[in-house]
Design a protein around this motif. Structure first.
Motif, PDB file in Angstrom:
ATOM      1  N   LEU A   1      96.528  99.529 -29.250  1.00 14.84           N
ATOM      2  CA  LEU A   1      96.754  98.230 -29.882  1.00 14.84           C
ATOM      3  C   LEU A   1      97.558  98.406 -31.159  1.00 14.84           C
ATOM      4  CD1 LEU A   1      96.087  95.160 -29.910  1.00 14.84           C
ATOM      5  CD2 LEU A   1      94.089  95.727 -31.287  1.00 14.84           C
ATOM      6  N   SER A   2      97.180  99.430 -31.918  1.00 17.76           N
ATOM      7  CA  SER A   2      97.876  99.725 -33.166  1.00 17.76           C
ATOM      8  C   SER A   2      99.343 100.054 -32.900  1.00 17.76           C
ATOM      9  CB  SER A   2      97.164 100.885 -33.853  1.00 17.76           C
ATOM     10  OG  SER A   2      97.931 101.399 -34.890  1.00 17.76           O
ATOM     11  N   GLU A   3      99.586 100.826 -31.836  1.00 18.21           N
ATOM     12  CA  GLU A   3     100.960 101.200 -31.482  1.00 18.21           C
ATOM     13  C   GLU A   3     101.788  99.983 -31.092  1.00 18.21           C
ATOM     14  OE1 GLU A   3     101.158 104.224 -28.496  1.00 18.21           O
ATOM     15  OE2 GLU A   3      99.894 105.601 -29.639  1.00 18.21           O
ATOM     16  N   SER A   4     101.174  99.072 -30.318  1.00 15.45           N
ATOM     17  CA  SER A   4     101.902  97.865 -29.887  1.00 15.45           C
ATOM     18  C   SER A   4     102.248  96.981 -31.078  1.00 15.45           C
ATOM     19  CB  SER A   4     101.070  97.078 -28.870  1.00 15.45           C
ATOM     20  OG  SER A   4      99.917  96.541 -29.480  1.00 15.45           O
ATOM     21  N   VAL A   5     101.324  96.903 -32.041  1.00 17.90           N
ATOM     22  CA  VAL A   5     101.579  96.101 -33.250  1.00 17.90           C
ATOM     23  C   VAL A   5     102.712  96.709 -34.059  1.00 17.90           C
ATOM     24  CG1 VAL A   5     100.605  95.367 -35.477  1.00 17.90           C
ATOM     25  CG2 VAL A   5      99.245  95.137 -33.395  1.00 17.90           C
ATOM     26  N   ILE A   6     102.657  98.039 -34.212  1.00 17.21           N
ATOM     27  CA  ILE A   6     103.713  98.745 -34.962  1.00 17.21           C
ATOM     28  C   ILE A   6     105.067  98.566 -34.279  1.00 17.21           C
ATOM     29  CG2 ILE A   6     104.572 101.043 -35.612  1.00 17.21           C
ATOM     30  CD1 ILE A   6     101.591 101.829 -36.044  1.00 17.21           C
ATOM     31  N   LYS A   7     105.057  98.654 -32.925  1.00 24.63           N
ATOM     32  CA  LYS A   7     106.293  98.484 -32.162  1.00 24.63           C
ATOM     33  C   LYS A   7     106.862  97.083 -32.366  1.00 24.63           C
ATOM     34  CE  LYS A   7     108.211  99.003 -27.516  1.00 24.63           C
ATOM     35  NZ  LYS A   7     107.914  99.220 -26.085  1.00 24.63           N
ATOM     36  N   LYS A   8     105.981  96.080 -32.361  1.00 24.29           N
ATOM     37  CA  LYS A   8     106.421  94.695 -32.556  1.00 24.29           C
ATOM     38  C   LYS A   8     107.016  94.499 -33.947  1.00 24.29           C
ATOM     39  CE  LYS A   8     104.834  89.961 -31.869  1.00 24.29           C
ATOM     40  NZ  LYS A   8     103.691  89.079 -31.573  1.00 24.29           N
ATOM     41  N   ILE A   9     106.376  95.094 -34.947  1.00 26.18           N
ATOM     42  CA  ILE A   9     106.861  94.989 -36.333  1.00 26.18           C
ATOM     43  C   ILE A   9     108.228  95.664 -36.465  1.00 26.18           C
ATOM     44  CG2 ILE A   9     106.462  95.756 -38.719  1.00 26.18           C
ATOM     45  CD1 ILE A   9     103.426  95.421 -38.112  1.00 26.18           C
ATOM     46  N   LEU A  10     108.347  96.864 -35.872  1.00 25.85           N
ATOM     47  CA  LEU A  10     109.626  97.597 -35.935  1.00 25.85           C
ATOM     48  C   LEU A  10     110.744  96.822 -35.241  1.00 25.85           C
ATOM     49  CD1 LEU A  10     108.473 101.284 -35.287  1.00 25.85           C
ATOM     50  CD2 LEU A  10     109.386 100.345 -37.419  1.00 25.85           C
ATOM     51  N   LEU A  11     110.421  96.201 -34.086  1.00 27.00           N
ATOM     52  CA  LEU A  11     111.423  95.395 -33.387  1.00 27.00           C
ATOM     53  C   LEU A  11     111.853  94.198 -34.216  1.00 27.00           C
ATOM     54  CD1 LEU A  11     110.249  95.348 -29.645  1.00 27.00           C
ATOM     55  CD2 LEU A  11     112.430  96.181 -30.524  1.00 27.00           C
ATOM     56  N   SER A  12     110.884  93.548 -34.860  1.00 25.18           N
ATOM     57  CA  SER A  12     111.191  92.386 -35.717  1.00 25.18           C
ATOM     58  C   SER A  12     112.129  92.789 -36.847  1.00 25.18           C
ATOM     59  CB  SER A  12     109.902  91.788 -36.296  1.00 25.18           C
ATOM     60  OG  SER A  12     109.090  91.267 -35.279  1.00 25.18           O
ATOM     61  N   TYR A  13     111.804  93.939 -37.493  1.00 23.02           N
ATOM     62  CA  TYR A  13     112.667  94.419 -38.570  1.00 23.02           C
ATOM     63  C   TYR A  13     114.053  94.795 -38.051  1.00 23.02           C
ATOM     64  CZ  TYR A  13     109.198  94.512 -42.320  1.00 23.02           C
ATOM     65  OH  TYR A  13     108.308  94.150 -43.284  1.00 23.02           O
ATOM     66  N   THR A  14     114.107  95.315 -36.814  1.00 24.71           N
ATOM     67  CA  THR A  14     115.400  95.664 -36.213  1.00 24.71           C
ATOM     68  C   THR A  14     116.254  94.421 -36.000  1.00 24.71           C
ATOM     69  OG1 THR A  14     114.396  97.559 -35.087  1.00 24.71           O
ATOM     70  CG2 THR A  14     116.524  96.785 -34.248  1.00 24.71           C
ATOM     71  N   TYR A  15     115.647  93.350 -35.436  1.00 23.60           N
ATOM     72  CA  TYR A  15     116.368  92.098 -35.211  1.00 23.60           C
ATOM     73  C   TYR A  15     116.848  91.496 -36.524  1.00 23.60           C
ATOM     74  CZ  TYR A  15     114.364  92.249 -30.495  1.00 23.60           C
ATOM     75  OH  TYR A  15     114.008  92.617 -29.218  1.00 23.60           O
ATOM     76  N   VAL A  16     115.964  91.538 -37.529  1.00 21.92           N
ATOM     77  CA  VAL A  16     116.318  90.996 -38.849  1.00 21.92           C
ATOM     78  C   VAL A  16     117.489  91.781 -39.441  1.00 21.92           C
ATOM     79  CG1 VAL A  16     115.530  90.778 -41.248  1.00 21.92           C
ATOM     80  CG2 VAL A  16     114.056  90.003 -39.391  1.00 21.92           C
ATOM     81  N   SER A  17     117.407  93.122 -39.349  1.00 17.62           N
ATOM     82  CA  SER A  17     118.467  93.986 -39.908  1.00 17.62           C
ATOM     83  C   SER A  17     119.810  93.743 -39.218  1.00 17.62           C
ATOM     84  CB  SER A  17     118.070  95.461 -39.772  1.00 17.62           C
ATOM     85  OG  SER A  17     116.868  95.711 -40.442  1.00 17.62           O
ATOM     86  N   ILE A  18     119.771  93.604 -37.877  1.00 19.43           N
ATOM     87  CA  ILE A  18     121.014  93.341 -37.125  1.00 19.43           C
ATOM     88  C   ILE A  18     121.623  92.020 -37.540  1.00 19.43           C
ATOM     89  CG2 ILE A  18     121.924  92.818 -34.819  1.00 19.43           C
ATOM     90  CD1 ILE A  18     119.884  94.872 -33.719  1.00 19.43           C
ATOM     91  N   TRP A  19     120.768  90.976 -37.655  1.00 22.92           N
ATOM     92  CA  TRP A  19     121.271  89.653 -38.037  1.00 22.92           C
ATOM     93  C   TRP A  19     121.858  89.668 -39.453  1.00 22.92           C
ATOM     94  CZ3 TRP A  19     120.075  86.161 -41.937  1.00 22.92           C
ATOM     95  CH2 TRP A  19     120.712  84.914 -41.816  1.00 22.92           C
ATOM     96  N   ILE A  20     121.147  90.298 -40.394  1.00 31.50           N
ATOM     97  CA  ILE A  20     121.637  90.378 -41.779  1.00 31.50           C
ATOM     98  C   ILE A  20     122.978  91.112 -41.811  1.00 31.50           C
ATOM     99  CG2 ILE A  20     121.242  91.460 -44.039  1.00 31.50           C
ATOM    100  CD1 ILE A  20     118.276  90.820 -43.718  1.00 31.50           C
ATOM    101  N   PHE A  21     123.061  92.248 -41.090  1.00 35.08           N
ATOM    102  CA  PHE A  21     124.300  93.036 -41.074  1.00 35.08           C
ATOM    103  C   PHE A  21     125.473  92.219 -40.519  1.00 35.08           C
ATOM    104  CE2 PHE A  21     127.183  95.716 -38.560  1.00 35.08           C
ATOM    105  CZ  PHE A  21     127.748  96.474 -39.577  1.00 35.08           C
TER     106      PHE A  21
END
Length: 349
Positions: free
Chosen positions: A7-27
């Motif tokens: 569960l912890s891994e899935s949450v971390i994965k979701k957070i990392l994906l969210s930050y990835t999408y945010v970073s791509i959009w900002i860039f």
């Protein structure tokens, strides 16, 4: 323990994906703004033709959207009649073309940092136009907040070292047209149950934009381009610029689809501060303490507005869940009562 770990891994994965999408959009958003500034500014690439640049973007985006929707069928088109297209999409396309034309024109006259500060007026424009069209209810506390944002932007404008009246008029016009477009999307499309993602939006709206922009382009920019023997179309510059513009639309689709509209608002604030820092440190635009104080005041107002909208959304969702729970409980009660009546009838028989 294993279950908790997964569960912890899935949450971390979701957070990392969210930050990835945010970073791509900002860039990408950052890149498109700086790239457009580079092309249009007379001191840089020196190609001050905002209508032509917008038409290049729209042509490229419309072509790729057509391929994705009709040829490769990666995105489902929306069922839309001719009458609905003419009455709903065409007005939105007209407003979008005006918004893009004016906002790109502003880069010729204003610094990147000051344009981002003026864009802080977007919530003010959306709320005011929403109230005018009766899509938003008038609230005194919200209007006070809108006034505080406006005062902050006015202070930032007062402290602007390279203030240009015509540039400010262009940017404010772009904000007004964009805000009207956002409100009309709610009235003409969302209220009718039609939802367009960024790809289907480009598929339906980009050809409209091209048609509307063609008229001013013929009279304003085409004669100058025709008489200019020094200009040669640079496929590298305009090609990569168009790819960035289209990729930005895909990033919007990912960001809103995989996170939320609020995440995009927060990411937008981060992007604005990064652009101001870039404009000051790299492009060497002058950013004064009065600029920063005014924009800081406007930023606080926008942050409070976003927070209020989030709280209202949460309250609405909670109310909806409560109503669903009550409805479910009522249905179960009716079923139990029906079963009880059935058993009593059986015992009488």
């Amino acid at each position: 323990m294993g279950k908790g770990g997964s569960l912890s891994e899935s949450v971390i994965k979701k957070i990392l994906l969210s930050y990835t999408y945010v970073s791509i959009w900002i860039f990408l958003s950052f890149s498109v703004i700086v790239y457009n500034k580079y092309i249009l500014d007379r001191k840089m690439y020196n190609w001050p033709f905002p209508i032509s640049l917008t038409m290049i973007h729209m042509s490229f985006c419309a072509s790729l959207a057509f391929l994705l929707v009709r040829v490769f069928r990666l995105v489902e088109p929306v069922t839309m009649s001719r009458d609905l297209y003419l009455s709903s999409v065409v007005p939105i396309g007209a407003l979008y073309s005006l918004s893009l034309w004016l906002s790109n024109s502003a880069y010729i006259y204003l610094s990147v940092s000051f344009i981002q500060m003026l864009k802080a007026l977007m919530p003010v424009a959306v709320y005011s136009i929403g109230v005018s069209f009766k899509k938003e209810s008038f609230k005194t506390d919200t209007m006070v907040n809108m006034i505080s944002i406006s005062i902050g932007v006015a202070i930032a404008a007062y402290g602007e070292a390279r203030f240009d009246t015509w540039g400010v008029i262009l940017q404010l016009g772009a904000v007004a047209f964009e805000a009207t477009r956002l409100v009309l999307i709610q009235i003409l499309l969302t209220s009718k149950g039609i939802t367009l993602n960024p790809i289907t939006s480009l598929y339906y709206v980009a050809p409209c934009c091209l048609a509307f922009l063609f008229v001013p382009w013929i009279f304003v920019e085409y004669p100058v381009l025709r008489d200019s023997s020094s200009f040669h179309f640079d496929f590298l510059i305009f090609g990569t610029n168009s790819i960035c513009a289209f990729a930005l639309n895909l990033a919007v689709f990912l960001l809103v689809g995989k996170t939320s509209a609020l995440t995009m608002n927060v990411a937008g604030v981060v992007k604005d501060w990064l652009l101001i820092a870039f404009s000051w440190s790299v492009i060497k635009d002058t950013v004064t303490p009065i600029n920063l104080f005014g924009y800081g005041l406007a930023f606080l107002g926008v942050a409070y507005y976003n927070h209020s909208k989030l709280q209202a959304l949460k309250a609405k969702e909670a109310q909806k869940k409560t109503a669903q729970h009550d409805e479910e409980a009522s249905r179960l009660m009716e079923e139990r009562e029906g079963e009880g009546i059935g058993k009593r009838n059986e015992s009488h028989n």
